[in-house]
Design a protein around this motif. Structure first.
Motif, PDB file in Angstrom:
ATOM      1  N   ALA A 122       0.828  -1.206   0.000  1.00 53.06           N
ATOM      2  CA  ALA A 122       0.000   0.000   0.000  1.00 53.06           C
ATOM      3  C   ALA A 122       0.862   1.254   0.000  1.00 53.06           C
ATOM      4  N   LEU A 123       1.953   1.239   0.764  1.00 53.59           N
ATOM      5  CA  LEU A 123       2.851   2.390   0.791  1.00 53.59           C
ATOM      6  C   LEU A 123       3.499   2.613  -0.569  1.00 53.59           C
ATOM      7  N   ILE A 124       3.879   1.533  -1.247  1.00 52.83           N
ATOM      8  CA  ILE A 124       4.470   1.649  -2.581  1.00 52.83           C
ATOM      9  C   ILE A 124       3.507   2.365  -3.521  1.00 52.83           C
ATOM     10  N   ASP A 125       2.254   1.929  -3.534  1.00 50.90           N
ATOM     11  CA  ASP A 125       1.269   2.551  -4.425  1.00 50.90           C
ATOM     12  C   ASP A 125       1.024   4.007  -4.034  1.00 50.90           C
ATOM     13  N   ALA A 126       0.967   4.285  -2.725  1.00 53.88           N
ATOM     14  CA  ALA A 126       0.713   5.657  -2.278  1.00 53.88           C
ATOM     15  C   ALA A 126       1.877   6.579  -2.622  1.00 53.88           C
ATOM     16  N   LEU A 127       3.108   6.078  -2.492  1.00 50.12           N
ATOM     17  CA  LEU A 127       4.279   6.902  -2.792  1.00 50.12           C
ATOM     18  C   LEU A 127       4.384   7.224  -4.278  1.00 50.12           C
ATOM     19  N   ASP A 148      10.915  -0.421  -7.370  1.00 51.73           N
ATOM     20  CA  ASP A 148      11.589   0.612  -8.167  1.00 51.73           C
ATOM     21  C   ASP A 148      11.033   1.983  -7.808  1.00 51.73           C
ATOM     22  N   LEU A 149      11.532   2.525  -6.714  1.00 48.75           N
ATOM     23  CA  LEU A 149      11.112   3.850  -6.270  1.00 48.75           C
ATOM     24  C   LEU A 149      12.253   4.834  -6.469  1.00 48.75           C
ATOM     25  N   SER A 150      11.899   6.043  -6.870  1.00 50.40           N
ATOM     26  CA  SER A 150      12.915   7.075  -7.059  1.00 50.40           C
ATOM     27  C   SER A 150      13.365   7.616  -5.700  1.00 50.40           C
ATOM     28  N   PRO A 151      14.528   8.261  -5.652  1.00 53.82           N
ATOM     29  CA  PRO A 151      14.967   8.877  -4.383  1.00 53.82           C
ATOM     30  C   PRO A 151      13.937   9.872  -3.838  1.00 53.82           C
ATOM     31  N   ALA A 152      13.288  10.628  -4.728  1.00 57.98           N
ATOM     32  CA  ALA A 152      12.287  11.603  -4.273  1.00 57.98           C
ATOM     33  C   ALA A 152      11.089  10.900  -3.647  1.00 57.98           C
ATOM     34  N   GLN A 153      10.673   9.776  -4.216  1.00 60.91           N
ATOM     35  CA  GLN A 153       9.554   9.031  -3.651  1.00 60.91           C
ATOM     36  C   GLN A 153       9.918   8.442  -2.299  1.00 60.91           C
ATOM     37  N   MET A 154      11.116   7.925  -2.161  1.00 62.43           N
ATOM     38  CA  MET A 154      11.541   7.405  -0.866  1.00 62.43           C
ATOM     39  C   MET A 154      11.628   8.521   0.172  1.00 62.43           C
TER      40      MET A 154
END
Length: 354
Positions: A245-250, A278-284
């Motif tokens: 859920a956090l992945i989708d929200a980010l 596969d999350l970008s630095p900004a998303q993390m």
């Protein structure tokens, strides 16, 4: 509980539908100090009933008296909007309770079919950000897409105000913390959803005004497609429920994405997300974990307060310094404690036996 703007519009629309005259009052412009900012709304019925506010109360009292004595038709000649200004003189500022030097300019709009209040409410319910343009000379209203956080504009002839969907809070996990956060969010005008697929957790969970979903959290987030007026907070401590859920929200425009947990658990969560998704630095960087502001929270109610404070600050566009966030503040506190423990005792300290 609805946010104040929606409450004002819905109440005014109800008066209008019942055939009762209604007046929509908007703060168009202010000079100096003023109790309410431009764009603030109130509505007055033909009988003097009110909802909303444009000042601390004294201006409202004057407007109610005008309506009761003269009627809306007399205050707004020929059914067209009127402009009133309060606080120009020191006497008025004292009479109406305005701060020294404060001046408020109001647009008084008698509601008619062309006011399009029901249409505006429908757009907000559909989560469409809308710009409402009022031609003060004719009373005609135009609705068009716009930013929910747009700045009101007033040039003396056209008043432009912005309306958007209610701020929405999605909580993953039904428990005591969810209950306290839901109660606070409802009082702040948020739309609240709680998601928990575990029957044992939600069996006794019920709170009026809160929608409870039995879906898997990631399925709910994908279905909702969080917009820029949505906050998502994971509260279960269970990676199987929280992580996807956090992945989708980010990866959505959500204005706030957070998760509770210790600093150690938060670091482990970040490592999991970085290794497997596969999350970008900004998303993390957007992930607020541990969620909340550091206020020494111990109880679920205090933790809920710290998280809601951070959410409201982010919703209002306030950039908070790292030192007030949980991880940074606890780290600084521990560093100070360690430094104090390592410091030598003062020269005049008492020594046992002397």
């Amino acid at each position: 509980m609805e946010d104040l703007d929606t409450l004002v519009l819905r109440t005014a629309a109800g008066w209008q539908a019942a055939g009762q005259p209604a007046l929509l009052v908007t703060v168009a412009r202010t000079w100096g100090s003023s109790p309410r900012p431009p764009g603030s709304l109130m509505a007055i019925s033909g009988q003097g009933e009110t909802v909303g506010s444009v000042s601390g109360g004294c201006i409202e009292d004057d407007l109610i008296q005008r309506i009761r004595e003269q009627g809306i038709a007399s205050v707004c000649e020929q059914g067209r909007p009127a402009v009133l200004r309060y606080g120009i003189s020191a006497d008025q500022a004292h009479r109406f309770g305005l701060p020294c030097g404060g001046t408020v300019e109001l647009v008084l709009e008698p509601l008619q079919a062309q006011s399009q209040v029901p249409e505006l409410l429908a757009a907000c319910a559909a989560r469409r950000s809308t710009e409402r343009c009022l031609d003060v000379r004719s009373g005609a209203v135009t609705l068009r897409p716009g930013r929910a956080d747009g700045v009101p504009r007033w040039d003396g002839e056209t008043l432009v105000n912005h309306f958007g969907p209610r701020a929405r809070l999605v909580l993953i996990g039904a428990g005591d913390l969810s209950r306290f956060m839901s109660e606070m969010a409802l009082s702040l005008g948020f739309e609240v959803m709680v998601c928990d697929p575990r029957p044992e957790q939600r069996a006794s969970w019920a709170l009026p005004g809160v929608h409870v979903s039995h879906e898997m959290p990631d399925d709910l987030i994908q279905r909702l497609r969080p917009d820029a007026r949505t906050a998502v907070v994971a509260l279960t401590h269970d990676p199987k429920l929280d992580d996807l859920a956090l992945i989708d929200a980010l990866q959505s425009p959500a204005f706030y994405v957070g998760a509770i947990g210790s600093r150690r658990n938060a670091q482990q969560r970040r490592q999991r997300l970085q290794e497997h998704f596969d999350l970008s630095p900004a998303q993390m960087e957007a992930l607020r974990s541990p969620a909340g502001l550091y206020i020494g929270s111990k109880t679920p109610a205090e933790i809920a307060l710290s998280i809601m404070a951070e959410i409201v600050a982010r919703k209002n566009g306030i950039a908070l310094p790292p030192q007030v966030q949980v991880a940074e503040a606890k780290g600084l506190e521990e560093a100070v404690a360690d430094a104090d423990a390592d410091a030598p005792p003062p020269q005049d300290a008492l020594v046992c036996g002397r």
